[in-house]
Design a protein around this motif. Structure first.
Motif, PDB file in Angstrom:
ATOM      1  N   PHE A  11       3.178   1.969  -6.869  1.00  0.00           N
ATOM      2  CA  PHE A  11       4.106   1.895  -5.938  1.00  0.00           C
ATOM      3  C   PHE A  11       5.066   3.191  -6.108  1.00  0.00           C
ATOM      4  CE2 PHE A  11       4.648  -2.952  -5.761  1.00  0.00           C
ATOM      5  CZ  PHE A  11       3.393  -3.228  -5.769  1.00  0.00           C
ATOM      6  N   SER A  38       0.267  -4.482   2.718  1.00  0.00           N
ATOM      7  CA  SER A  38       1.551  -4.466   2.158  1.00  0.00           C
ATOM      8  C   SER A  38       2.706  -4.129   2.999  1.00  0.00           C
ATOM      9  CB  SER A  38       1.559  -3.150   1.192  1.00  0.00           C
ATOM     10  OG  SER A  38       2.853  -2.817   0.827  1.00  0.00           O
ATOM     11  N   MET A  48      11.012  -2.664  -4.659  1.00  0.00           N
ATOM     12  CA  MET A  48       9.553  -2.344  -4.959  1.00  0.00           C
ATOM     13  C   MET A  48       9.594  -2.754  -6.863  1.00  0.00           C
ATOM     14  SD  MET A  48       7.934   1.093  -3.600  1.00  0.00           S
ATOM     15  CE  MET A  48       6.362   0.741  -2.426  1.00  0.00           C
ATOM     16  N   GLN A  75       2.280   2.331  -1.303  1.00  0.00           N
ATOM     17  CA  GLN A  75       1.617   1.498  -2.221  1.00  0.00           C
ATOM     18  C   GLN A  75       0.167   1.927  -2.293  1.00  0.00           C
ATOM     19  OE1 GLN A  75       2.201  -2.897  -1.983  1.00  0.00           O
ATOM     20  NE2 GLN A  75       0.412  -3.387  -3.206  1.00  0.00           N
ATOM     21  N   ALA A 131      -2.732  -3.310  -0.481  1.00  0.00           N
ATOM     22  CA  ALA A 131      -2.164  -1.965   0.107  1.00  0.00           C
ATOM     23  C   ALA A 131      -2.286  -1.986   1.488  1.00  0.00           C
ATOM     24  CB  ALA A 131      -2.841  -0.891  -0.594  1.00  0.00           C
TER      25      ALA A 131
END
Ligand code: TPP
Ligand code: SF4
Length: 540
Positions: free
Chosen positions: A133, A222, A144, A265, A219
């Motif tokens: 992250f 995300s 995060m 990410q 990802a």
């Protein structure tokens, strides 16, 4: 709740609100404030979190893994070079997996504001096959961190949280959410999870590889990765972590004529990158650090597409990414920074040892030794005493990485260099100097080790030193002859004695240690101030 925090502190607050039971770390700029904040918060809010400094980054990583084994959440924090020290535990923690959530916050230092190199920790995350992250601003660093703990427990993997100096050390107001309670003790469901015998490790490594597709899918969907599409895009821009902030700054918001993939990410969300390529012939990659994303996407790009970035000099190959660099890469001529980051308005002030610092007297004595024996004999280490490299002392010849001084002195002595002198601080000695001393003792290497014991890790702000009051016993335990472990105080009035003492130990045909004890002036001042404040009951 609103809080005004440094980027590093937002991670600390995010971890506290995620219900961590411990933070394990070794100081190093720009990561130190993470642990400092949790220590302060513990005092003020009386939370039950372990937060003392560890001896080095490897023990920090291992202790956190132990807490995770017991089912509780823990944060590890360090500067980028610390990850080299923790690497063995870090890489293997991806194969054991975790039990309680484990987040490793690593602060990289592009442009080497206070570091000996500018490596990019994303490569380590990729190498370990774990999720990474990379927050773009302070709010995202908080959010995060909280997501990272949940993600870690969902996939039973440690998560690397990577920030860089500019984010770690700049302040913003963030909103925090309700805190979670700490996990109870619970042990791994599979008994052998943490036993990396080859037969078990092979199976777990295969599982780690199998989970990569799910991590890529995560990802893609995300909330931290977003593809913004412009109507008539002339260029696709991939902006990683803090780079998106710079892009928004130089374009006064999201650009109308470029597609932008905000990438925070990892692993790299391939389908988003593919979409960007389908829509654009040219892609500019903006990232603070090495060309990590640039290198990876070069492997998937069609021949008729161009990738611009650090590799082809479109963005400078080294140093920190800055808004003016982003503006130049996008040919935005109208952009002018309010604050010049490489300002020439301030005179350059070289760093120097504080007035009254004990290291000054050590180097005054050592200078006389060098004048007598010649140059090229002093192998030093990292700490305030590295300033002995500069004028007027010019007293040290090497400084490579923490702990290198003693083995380098031994190597030079093995090669026939006489005398070979190692200079190492007390914190650096326990961090990674003790094993080198054992090597020297085992071969009775003719070297003289000077431990500059100022009872603190002064260079990083005066944190506790792990071996305070124990250095002599440690040296005895490692096998140094007790007659050749000398403890003394370096003072301006004692230079002659110190020179004579060093000469005597140099002439000894074996490994000797001189412990120079004098507390750091700044630590003393800070202590006195705290005591005075406590007396007068001043509350900050
Ligand atoms: C692997 C690694 N971790 C952390 C740091 C940051 N760092 C540099 S020197 C140092 C310790 C300094 O303490 P000490 O050796 O006692 O010397 P002093 O500054 O007190 O003179 C630290 C934590 C680093 N450079 N490398
Ligand atoms: S901070 Fe302490 S150790 Fe560092 S130069 Fe100043 S007095 Fe010396």
């Amino acid at each position: 709740m609103k809080r005004l925090l440094l980027g590093a502190e937002t991670i600390a607050q995010g971890a506290i609100d995620s219900g961590i039971s411990g933070v394990y770390s070794y100081p190093g700029t720009p990561s130190t404030e993470i642990t400092l904040y949790i220590q302060e918060f513990k005092v003020q809010e009386n939370i039950n979190v372990f937060c003392n400094w560890c001896t080095n980054e490897k023990t920090a990583m291992e202790t956190a893994l132990g807490m995770s084994y017991a089912g509780k959440r823990s944060l590890v924090s360090m500067k980028h070079v610390g990850l080299n020290v923790a690497a063995d535990a870090f890489i293997n923690s991806a194969i054991t997996g975790i039990n309680g959530g484990l987040v490793v916050a690593v602060a990289d230092d592009p442009s080497m504001h206070s570091s000996q190199n500018e490596q990019d920790s994303r490569f380590y995350g990729h190498f370990a096959h774990i999720p990474i992250f990379e927050p773009s601003n302070q709010q995202e660093a908080y959010d995060m961190t909280r997501s990272a703990f949940r993600f870690s427990e969902k996939y039973k993997l440690p998560v690397l949280l990577r920030i860089t100096t500019r984010l770690a050390h700049s302040r913003a107001i963030i909103s925090t959410q309700a805190a979670e309670i700490q996990n109870n003790i619970s042990f791994p469901l599979v008994r052998e999870q943490f036993i990396l015998l080859p037969s078990i490790a092979r199976k777990q490594f295969r599982n780690l590889l199998l989970v990569q597709n799910s991590l890529k899918q995560e990802a893609v969907s995300s909330i931290y990765n977003q593809l913004h599409k412009a109507e008539n895009s002339q260029l696709g821009v991939i902006a990683c972590g803090i780079a998106i902030n710079y892009l928004l700054e130089v374009c006064n918001g999201l650009p109308q004529n470029f597609d932008v993939l905000k990438l925070c990410q990892y692993p790299i969300p391939q389908s988003l990158v593919n979409e960007l390529f389908e829509r654009n012939d040219k892609i500019l990659v903006l990232e603070d650090g090495y060309p990590f994303v640039e290198e990876k996407i070069l492997g998937i790009v069609a021949h008729d597409k161009r990738v611009l970035g650090r590799l082809n000099g479109y963005v400078p190959p080294d140093g920190e990414l800055q808004p003016n660099i982003v503006a130049k890469a996008l040919a935005i001529e109208s952009f002018s920074e309010h604050v010049e980051t490489n300002s020439t308005h301030f005179p350059n002030r070289p760093p120097e040892l504080c007035k009254g610092c004990g290291h000054i007297d050590m180097y005054t004595a050592l200078r006389r030794i060098i004048d007598e024996y010649g140059d090229n004999h002093v192998f030093a280490d990292i700490g305030c005493y590295t300033l002995g490299a500069l004028s007027p002392y010019s007293a040290i010849n090497t400084c490579v990485e923490m702990g290198a001084s003693i083995p380098m002195a031994k190597g030079a002595a093995d090669a026939g260099v006489f005398p070979a002198i190692a200079i190492i601080g007390d914190s650096t000695f326990t961090h990674s100097g003790m094993t080198g001393l054992l090597d020297a003792v085992n071969e009775n290497a003719p070297i003289t080790v000077i431990i500059a014991d100022n009872a603190a890790s002064a260079m990083t702000g005066g944190q506790n030193s792990a071996a305070h009051g124990k250095l002599k016993n440690i040296c005895i335990g490692l096998g140094v002859e007790p007659d050749h472990i000398i403890e003394t105080e370096p003072f301006p009035t004692k230079i002659d004695q110190l020179v004579a003492l060093i000469k005597e130990e140099i002439e000894f045909k074996g490994t000797s240690v001189i412990i120079l004890k004098r507390e750091c002036v700044q630590t003393v001042l800070r202590k006195n101030k705290t005591e005075a404040n406590q007396k007068h009951n001043i509350i900050f």
